[in-house]
Design an enzyme around this catalytic site. Structure first.
Site, PDB file in Angstrom:
ATOM      1  N   GLU A 101      32.245  35.442  53.258  1.00 22.62           N
ATOM      2  CA  GLU A 101      32.581  34.037  53.392  1.00 22.62           C
ATOM      3  C   GLU A 101      34.072  33.814  53.666  1.00 22.62           C
ATOM      4  O   GLU A 101      34.917  34.564  53.190  1.00 22.62           O
ATOM      5  CB  GLU A 101      32.146  33.300  52.121  1.00 22.62           C
ATOM      6  CG  GLU A 101      30.636  33.375  51.979  1.00 22.62           C
ATOM      7  CD  GLU A 101      30.072  32.704  50.732  1.00 22.62           C
ATOM      8  OE1 GLU A 101      28.970  32.162  50.829  1.00 22.62           O
ATOM      9  OE2 GLU A 101      30.733  32.710  49.681  1.00 22.62           O
ATOM     10  N   CYS A 114      41.135  30.823  53.472  1.00 25.24           N
ATOM     11  CA  CYS A 114      40.929  31.866  52.466  1.00 25.24           C
ATOM     12  C   CYS A 114      40.027  32.936  53.093  1.00 25.24           C
ATOM     13  O   CYS A 114      38.891  32.669  53.465  1.00 25.24           O
ATOM     14  CB  CYS A 114      40.295  31.222  51.235  1.00 25.24           C
ATOM     15  SG  CYS A 114      39.956  32.394  49.928  1.00 25.24           S
ATOM     16  N   CYS A 169      32.763  43.675  46.074  1.00 28.53           N
ATOM     17  CA  CYS A 169      33.965  44.236  45.454  1.00 28.53           C
ATOM     18  C   CYS A 169      33.517  45.219  44.388  1.00 28.53           C
ATOM     19  O   CYS A 169      32.574  44.944  43.643  1.00 28.53           O
ATOM     20  CB  CYS A 169      34.830  43.143  44.829  1.00 28.53           C
ATOM     21  SG  CYS A 169      36.364  43.786  44.120  1.00 28.53           S
ATOM     22  N   CYS A 229      35.281  42.583  37.882  1.00 28.98           N
ATOM     23  CA  CYS A 229      35.914  41.677  36.924  1.00 28.98           C
ATOM     24  C   CYS A 229      34.812  40.779  36.352  1.00 28.98           C
ATOM     25  O   CYS A 229      33.945  40.302  37.079  1.00 28.98           O
ATOM     26  CB  CYS A 229      36.991  40.828  37.598  1.00 28.98           C
ATOM     27  SG  CYS A 229      38.298  41.830  38.319  1.00 28.98           S
ATOM     28  N   CYS A 262      33.957  37.132  37.788  1.00 25.31           N
ATOM     29  CA  CYS A 262      33.961  36.934  39.241  1.00 25.31           C
ATOM     30  C   CYS A 262      32.595  37.191  39.869  1.00 25.31           C
ATOM     31  O   CYS A 262      31.996  38.236  39.669  1.00 25.31           O
ATOM     32  CB  CYS A 262      35.011  37.845  39.869  1.00 25.31           C
ATOM     33  SG  CYS A 262      35.014  37.802  41.670  1.00 25.31           S
ATOM     34  N   CYS A 264      37.135  29.172  44.136  1.00 26.82           N
ATOM     35  CA  CYS A 264      37.558  30.527  43.774  1.00 26.82           C
ATOM     36  C   CYS A 264      36.503  31.190  42.918  1.00 26.82           C
ATOM     37  O   CYS A 264      36.047  30.608  41.935  1.00 26.82           O
ATOM     38  CB  CYS A 264      38.807  30.494  42.897  1.00 26.82           C
ATOM     39  SG  CYS A 264      40.201  29.773  43.665  1.00 26.82           S
TER      40      CYS A 264
HETATM   41  N1  SAH Z   1      40.444  40.632  44.616  1.00 22.27           N
HETATM   42  C1  SAH Z   1      41.583  39.815  44.671  1.00 22.27           C
HETATM   43  C2  SAH Z   1      41.447  38.594  45.537  1.00 22.27           C
HETATM   44  C3  SAH Z   1      40.145  37.817  45.493  1.00 22.27           C
HETATM   45  S1  SAH Z   1      39.787  36.827  44.137  1.00 22.27           S
HETATM   46  C4  SAH Z   1      42.025  39.419  43.284  1.00 22.27           C
HETATM   47  O1  SAH Z   1      41.279  39.641  42.345  1.00 22.27           O
HETATM   48  O2  SAH Z   1      43.133  38.928  43.154  1.00 22.27           O
HETATM   49  C5  SAH Z   1      40.850  35.397  44.258  1.00 22.27           C
HETATM   50  C6  SAH Z   1      41.206  34.798  42.896  1.00 22.27           C
HETATM   51  O3  SAH Z   1      40.067  34.111  42.314  1.00 22.27           O
HETATM   52  C7  SAH Z   1      41.618  35.849  41.893  1.00 22.27           C
HETATM   53  O4  SAH Z   1      42.742  35.436  41.160  1.00 22.27           O
HETATM   54  C8  SAH Z   1      40.404  35.928  41.018  1.00 22.27           C
HETATM   55  O5  SAH Z   1      40.695  36.470  39.778  1.00 22.27           O
HETATM   56  C9  SAH Z   1      39.961  34.485  40.950  1.00 22.27           C
HETATM   57  N2  SAH Z   1      38.603  34.312  40.459  1.00 22.27           N
HETATM   58  C10 SAH Z   1      37.593  35.201  40.476  1.00 22.27           C
HETATM   59  N3  SAH Z   1      36.478  34.669  39.907  1.00 22.27           N
HETATM   60  C11 SAH Z   1      36.802  33.417  39.530  1.00 22.27           C
HETATM   61  C12 SAH Z   1      36.053  32.351  38.925  1.00 22.27           C
HETATM   62  N4  SAH Z   1      34.781  32.488  38.628  1.00 22.27           N
HETATM   63  N5  SAH Z   1      36.686  31.186  38.694  1.00 22.27           N
HETATM   64  C13 SAH Z   1      37.986  31.035  39.056  1.00 22.27           C
HETATM   65  N6  SAH Z   1      38.732  31.987  39.633  1.00 22.27           N
HETATM   66  C14 SAH Z   1      38.143  33.175  39.875  1.00 22.27           C
HETATM   67 FE1  SF4 Z   2      37.128  41.974  42.943  1.00 20.91          FE
HETATM   68 FE2  SF4 Z   2      36.565  39.546  42.028  1.00 20.91          FE
HETATM   69 FE3  SF4 Z   2      38.019  41.236  40.565  1.00 20.91          FE
HETATM   70 FE4  SF4 Z   2      39.098  40.153  42.792  1.00 20.91          FE
HETATM   71  S1  SF4 Z   2      38.462  39.059  40.925  1.00 20.91           S
HETATM   72  S2  SF4 Z   2      39.179  42.305  42.135  1.00 20.91           S
HETATM   73  S3  SF4 Z   2      37.244  40.055  44.078  1.00 20.91           S
HETATM   74  S4  SF4 Z   2      35.872  41.531  41.149  1.00 20.91           S
END
Ligand code: SAH
Ligand code: SF4
Length: 379
Positions: A91, A104, A111, A115, A118, A354
């Site tokens: 996306e 974005c 990934c 995390c 996420c 996000c």
């Molecule tokens: N992998 C990279 C970039 C993609 S995520 C990273 O982790 O930085 C972009 C941002 O969205 C990151 O700061 C991530 O931690 C945040 N993010 C992920 N899941 C989220 C959620 N459910 N609600 C709000 N922010 C989230």
């Molecule tokens: Fe991967 Fe989501 Fe963690 Fe970013 S926040 S490193 S996209 S698992």
């Protein structure tokens, strides 16, 4: 196999054309057609000699990802779902604001980093996107939004800036904050970043291109030397104990090492600060104590903090911190002299906020199966 011209930054395109017996300066012309003018058919490159056009047609192609869907949120946020083959899709999201438009961009199909908060992480990992698939997101979005040349009114930042940025492009900023960890796809991400910055392509300044990382320390150091764009780091916790749980990558690159790499990055960074992203999870990382720990942790680092209200998705067990809590947390940080902003949630009604980006991923890490087993959803 034909070379995809979208895979090539200036240096590789020059080498490719030289290999085909052409003068190096032709690269500039071809890049302008492909990226600046958004042309995907060689026949339309009218000021290029017929013989070069014939060579390009026989040796290369301009292959973009297919757009599977294109939706627009009630707040104007637009999301494209792009097919990247073998059942995977990623996306791209455009966020229009008064004086700027931010795209974005995704860097991986899924990934691998898992995390806990996420949605992309919960889907597992399929593969790295190619440079063409990364820059193709910018190409497609520019084309859908009326081309690179459409202008927006200039923002104050532009007017009072360093005098160089005088354009108000529809896509004025790019953030590598879509699906995937960009620094784990370094070889393909860096040429895409170079194209974003190239005056013959998208011509964005380094401060308007932001890469967000979960903290892959050796790659932060490489980026500093190779292509130092603005850096955002997903922090999300003020102690290793909590970050180890929320972001398993912390066990490999703990906070002390991560923060040291941020300080090294600042030597070359286009802005004189690093942005730390901090997702606000109710009752998990949002207490006054966490704020005080954060202040102590970041005391020596020129930085800004961007609080992100957690965006829920179907398999998540976390809750978003109440707005009042987010406000108090922010006030504590601001009072300690750390400039703190709270990200506005945009595009929630089309799952474009996000952490809600999920696309369709054929997980090759078998995480989804493991997850189902761990939660007792399958026998
Ligand atoms: N992998 C990279 C970039 C993609 S995520 C990273 O982790 O930085 C972009 C941002 O969205 C990151 O700061 C991530 O931690 C945040 N993010 C992920 N899941 C989220 C959620 N459910 N609600 C709000 N922010 C989230
Ligand atoms: Fe991967 Fe989501 Fe963690 Fe970013 S926040 S490193 S996209 S698992």
């Amino acid at each position: 196999m034909a070379v995809n011209l979208l895979d090539l930054d200036a240096q590789s395109l020059t080498a490719f054309l030289e290999g085909a017996g052409e003068k190096p300066f032709r690269a500039k012309q071809v890049m302008r057609w492909v990226h600046r003018n958004g042309v995907s058919e060689v026949e339309k490159m009218t000021d290029i000699s017929k013989s070069l056009r014939e060579k390009l047609i026989s040796l290369s192609e301009i292959r973009l990802p297919n757009v599977v869907s294109d939706s627009t949120s009630s707040d104007g946020t637009r999301k494209w779902l792009l097919d990247v083959g073998t059942g995977n899709s990623v996306e791209t999201v455009f966020i229009p604001e008064q004086n700027r438009g931010t795209l974005c961009v995704s860097s991986q199909a899924g990934c691998a980093l898992d995390c806990q908060f996420c949605s992309t992480g919960k889907q597992g990992f399929n593969r790295n996107l190619t440079t063409a698939e990364i820059i193709g997101q910018l190409w497609l979005a520019s084309a859908s939004l009326g081309g690179l040349s459409r202008r927006l009114p200039l923002s104050d930042e532009d007017r009072s800036g360093d005098g160089i940025e005088v354009v108000g492009k529809v896509i004025s900023n790019v953030v590598m904050m879509g699906m995937g960890e960009p620094l784990l796809n370094y070889e393909n991400v860096v040429p895409a970043l170079r194209l974003m910055l190239d005056d013959n392509a998208y011509g964005l300044s380094r401060r308007r291109v932001t890469l967000s990382t979960s903290g892959i320390v050796p790659a932060i150091d490489r980026l500093r030397d190779d292509c130092p764009v603005a850096l955002a780091v997903s922090l999300h916790a003020s102690s290793d104990t909590l970050r180890d749980v929320l972001m398993p990558i912390n066990r490999k690159y703990p906070l002390r090492e991560l923060l040291a790499s941020c300080v090294r990055y600042l030597d070359r960074a286009p802005r004189d600060f690093v942005t730390f992203e901090y997702v606000m999870l109710d009752g998990v990382n949002d207490s006054d104590l966490s704020a005080r720990e954060l202040i102590a942790l970041l005391a020596e680092i020129p930085c800004k903090i961007n609080l992100i209200p957690f965006n829920p998705f179907p398999q998540s067990s976390f809750k978003r911190s109440p707005s009042e809590r987010i406000r108090s947390f922010s006030e504590l940080l601001n009072a300690a002299g750390i400039v703190t902003t709270t990200r506005k949630t945009r595009g929630g009604d089309i799952d474009a906020a996000c952490g809600q980006l999920a696309g369709m991923i054929k997980d090759r890490t078998r995480r989804v199966i493991r997850l189902a087993r761990d939660t007792g959803a399958t026998s």
